[in-house]
Scaffold this motif. Structure first.
Motif, mmCIF file in Angstrom:
data_model
loop_
_atom_site.group_PDB
_atom_site.id
_atom_site.type_symbol
_atom_site.label_atom_id
_atom_site.label_comp_id
_atom_site.label_asym_id
_atom_site.label_seq_id
_atom_site.Cartn_x
_atom_site.Cartn_y
_atom_site.Cartn_z
ATOM 1 N N UNK A 60 -0.616 1.602 0.815
ATOM 2 C CA UNK A 60 0.632 0.523 0.187
ATOM 3 C C UNK A 60 1.774 1.141 0.986
ATOM 4 N N UNK A 61 2.377 2.357 0.969
ATOM 5 C CA UNK A 61 3.473 2.725 1.507
ATOM 6 C C UNK A 61 3.453 2.404 2.954
ATOM 7 N N UNK A 62 2.562 2.348 3.817
ATOM 8 C CA UNK A 62 2.497 2.027 4.933
ATOM 9 C C UNK A 62 2.773 0.472 5.169
ATOM 10 N N UNK A 63 2.463 -0.250 4.444
ATOM 11 C CA UNK A 63 2.711 -1.783 4.057
ATOM 12 C C UNK A 63 4.076 -2.091 3.691
ATOM 13 N N UNK A 64 4.518 -1.487 2.695
ATOM 14 C CA UNK A 64 5.964 -1.851 2.163
ATOM 15 C C UNK A 64 6.630 -0.874 2.123
ATOM 16 N N UNK A 121 2.044 0.483 -6.698
ATOM 17 C CA UNK A 121 2.733 1.402 -5.365
ATOM 18 C C UNK A 121 3.640 0.321 -4.609
ATOM 19 N N UNK A 122 2.979 -0.840 -4.552
ATOM 20 C CA UNK A 122 3.511 -1.856 -3.690
ATOM 21 C C UNK A 122 5.036 -2.259 -4.249
ATOM 22 N N UNK A 123 4.878 -2.661 -5.427
ATOM 23 C CA UNK A 123 6.273 -2.843 -6.094
ATOM 24 C C UNK A 123 7.289 -1.945 -6.455
ATOM 25 N N UNK A 124 6.706 -0.537 -6.582
ATOM 26 C CA UNK A 124 7.365 0.654 -6.407
ATOM 27 C C UNK A 124 8.227 0.915 -4.959
ATOM 28 N N UNK A 125 7.458 0.620 -4.187
ATOM 29 C CA UNK A 125 8.002 0.908 -2.599
ATOM 30 C C UNK A 125 9.349 -0.247 -2.380
ATOM 31 N N UNK A 126 8.914 -1.658 -3.140
ATOM 32 C CA UNK A 126 9.844 -2.549 -3.056
ATOM 33 C C UNK A 126 11.108 -2.487 -3.660
#
Length: 629
Positions: A60-64, A121-126
């Motif tokens: 997820x972190x690699x994506x966003x 994790x996706x929303x966290x990174x955003x």
């Protein structure tokens, strides 16, 4: 045109509103960073704080996250929407940005309300990307500030600092010194106080390049002595330039002599037959050299007497024809030196006859004037040793304190906060440019719940965070020092060394029963050949008996945890993603503090440096109202 109005600044209410939103997000996210990596396995941090599997977090972190750093926020949020599942289907990036801006309930989709674990994790990174300085829209572009400060005045061409500084320091000094010079010119002042000046990189360049009178103050005698040592090295650097310039000049003369032998012979004959006057001899001299540029007591000096000023005018006029002969490198140095620091003389390379008596007398007088000028010169750079606090009286340290600009390049811990407090309190300081670092060294008012209202804490500074009793904690402030931009370009975290230390902590607690120690392992990892070697060297540093611990036991611990190394890697990547948000909180706290003051005309955050070269790249800048001048 003269310097004009400063660029639009962030209104106090907007700065405070942004600070409140960042604080609300961090109130949910900070538990990830308040935990110390050393305790990762002993406290079961992954199971306590993160719900997804390590592989899913890294994906997820690699994506966003960090590896999507250079993607526009809209693209990253659209990617997060696609990855979010059914609840995010069909919702554009604007939807997520709107929620981050207005809706606290959005965070319930990032962290579980009951367990407080990270669940998305996706929303966290955003969210972390949204609450970074590069996306909040609270910074003023550096170029806008420079244009407003200097008007139509052109910058000064100078020497290349990367000749005698490393790439990082050269970049920082070049950018910041130009800004400080323009601030000084805008305020009509010539004195600069460099707080936490270290070895004097910025101070010496400000004095050398921009002819500013700089006091560099550092608490370490070692650093002050280092500043003097650096002056000595720069002197050698300049002499190298001089030697190259002479070699180039000699080569040019030989080429011309070979091309035009008849012309040289005629010129030599004319010199022999006609007495030389002062102007012609200086205009036809063969060399301009730089001698004793840096006196042992300082870095650069200028003359202050009437004789010195006259000498400066004379030398500028007399050296114009000769400067064109020098290499570009030597010209760069001459351009930044006071004219009376250059000794001009002629050496008769073609043995064309003895100098006339009149010429000898004139040269002798010029030499005497130059020596007199040197004796009356005053330093432009003064390295001083003193510990600076919010209560420091600068006039006790600087006897000729006058209207000045206060600067700090990577001032550690509380020194950055105290720089701003001194600026607001002292009428002589008309402007400030402060780039802080070492957030882990900040003192926090509410970290240990101590009631010391009179003490000037490093954090928080602004009234809102004080009223909230806001506390980051040392581990979170340490995380704020992590370099997301460097991770984004492939400079990964030292996962293996962190893993070694975390497993060592398990051994220390389970075998020796030690949970707290005043001793530190230090940089043992880089000096160790294996995990067993690392453990034994570390135990010795901690003064623990390693004889009762066989190699097989040590390796059993290694084997037990090695398959969980990806947990540690993923956890640290989460901390890296969150790091810029913690830095935002600290910097906005300082900006809001300035905006609470009545005597500030303009204040803002400005990105000065390339964050890959210099991760602590944001400056807090402020100028006082004209009525305070």
């Amino acid at each position: 045109r003269p310097p004009g109005a400063l660029p639009p600044q962030l209104p106090p209410a907007a700065a405070a509103g942004t600070l409140r939103r960042v604080a609300r997000f961090l109130a949910r996210a900070l538990p990830l960073c308040r935990a110390h990596t050393v305790e990762f396995y002993t406290r079961g941090l992954w199971d306590r704080l993160v719900a997804p599997r390590p592989a899913a977090v890294l994906e997820a972190l690699r994506a966003a996250g960090p590896l999507a750093l250079r993607r526009p926020l809209g693209e990253a949020s659209a990617a997060a929407a696609a990855l979010w599942g059914e609840s995010g289907r069909g919702r554009g990036s604007g939807y997520f940005l709107f929620l981050f801006h207005t809706d606290d309930d959005m965070f319930s989709n990032v962290f579980c309300e009951n367990s407080k674990k990270l669940i998305n994790v996706h929303l966290f990174a955003l969210a972390a990307k949204y609450y970074s300085l590069s996306n909040l829209g609270v910074c003023t572009p550096l170029e806008d500030v420079l244009v407003a400060l200097r008007g139509d005045n052109k910058g000064t061409a100078g020497i290349k600092t990367d000749e005698f500084m490393n790439n990082k320091k050269s970049h920082e000094v070049q950018v910041m010194s130009e800004l400080v010079d323009n601030m000084a010119n805008y305020c009509g002042i010539k004195q600069v106080i460099d707080i936490g000046s270290g070895k004097g990189y910025l101070s010496s360049f400000l004095s050398m390049q921009y002819n500013l009178k700089v006091y560099g103050i550092d608490s370490s005698n070692t650093n002050t002595n280092g500043a003097h040592e650096r002056n000595r090295k720069l002197k050698k650097h300049w002499r190298a330039y001089q030697s190259r310039g002479r070699a180039n000049l000699k080569s040019q003369r030989l080429e011309k002599a070979n091309d035009r032998p008849v012309e040289s012979e005629i010129k030599c004959k004319a010199i022999n037959e006609k007495p030389l006057n002062n102007d012609s001899s200086l205009q036809n001299q063969d060399q301009v050299t730089i001698q004793d540029l840096v006196p042992s007591c300082g870095f650069t000096e200028i003359a202050t007497s009437e004789t010195s000023r006259q000498t400066e005018v004379d030398l500028v006029a007399r050296t114009q024809s000769d400067e064109s002969k020098l290499s570009e490198e030597v010209l760069a140095i001459l351009n930044i030196l006071p004219a009376d620091a250059v000794e001009v003389f002629s050496s008769s390379q073609c043995n064309c006859g003895e100098l006339c008596e009149e010429e000898k007398v004139q040269r002798k007088m010029a030499s005497l004037k130059a020596k007199a000028s040197k004796s009356s010169e005053s330093n432009l750079y003064f390295p001083l040793t003193s510990c600076i606090t919010a209560e420091t009286e600068l006039s006790d340290i600087i006897t000729d304190l006058e209207d000045c600009v206060m600067v700090g390049l990577h001032t550690c811990g509380d020194l950055a906060a105290n720089t701003l407090r001194i600026f607001t309190a002292k009428p002589e300081i008309k402007a400030v440019c402060s780039v802080g670092c070492c957030y882990h060294l900040l003192s926090e008012q509410f970290e240990n719940q101590e009631d010391c209202p009179e003490e000037a804490w490093g954090f928080p500074m602004c009234q809102y965070l004080k009223d909230m009793g806001w506390c980051c904690g040392r581990n979170a402030r340490m995380s704020a020092c992590l370099a997301l931009e460097r991770v984004a370009v492939g400079q990964m975290l030292p996962t293996e060394s962190l893993f070694y230390r975390a497993v060592l902590q398990v051994i220390i607690e389970e075998i020796y029963g030690v949970t707290k120690s005043d001793r530190h392992v230090g940089k043992t990892f880089s000096k160790s050949a294996s995990f067993v070697d690392y453990v034994r060297k570390s135990l010795k540093k901690l003064e623990l008996d390693d004889s009762k611990l066989p190699d097989s036991c040590i390796m059993d611990y290694y084997e037990k945890y090695k398959h969980r190394m990806n947990e540690l890697e993923a956890f640290n990547m989460l901390k890296v993603v969150l790091a810029p948000c913690i830095e935002v909180l600290i910097l906005l706290d300082r900006l809001c503090y300035l905006k609470e003051q009545d005597n500030i005309a303009w204040s803002g955050l400005v990105k000065l440096f390339d964050p890959v070269k210099s991760p602590r790249c944001y400056a807090v800048i402020a100028l006082k109202k004209q009525s305070c001048f």
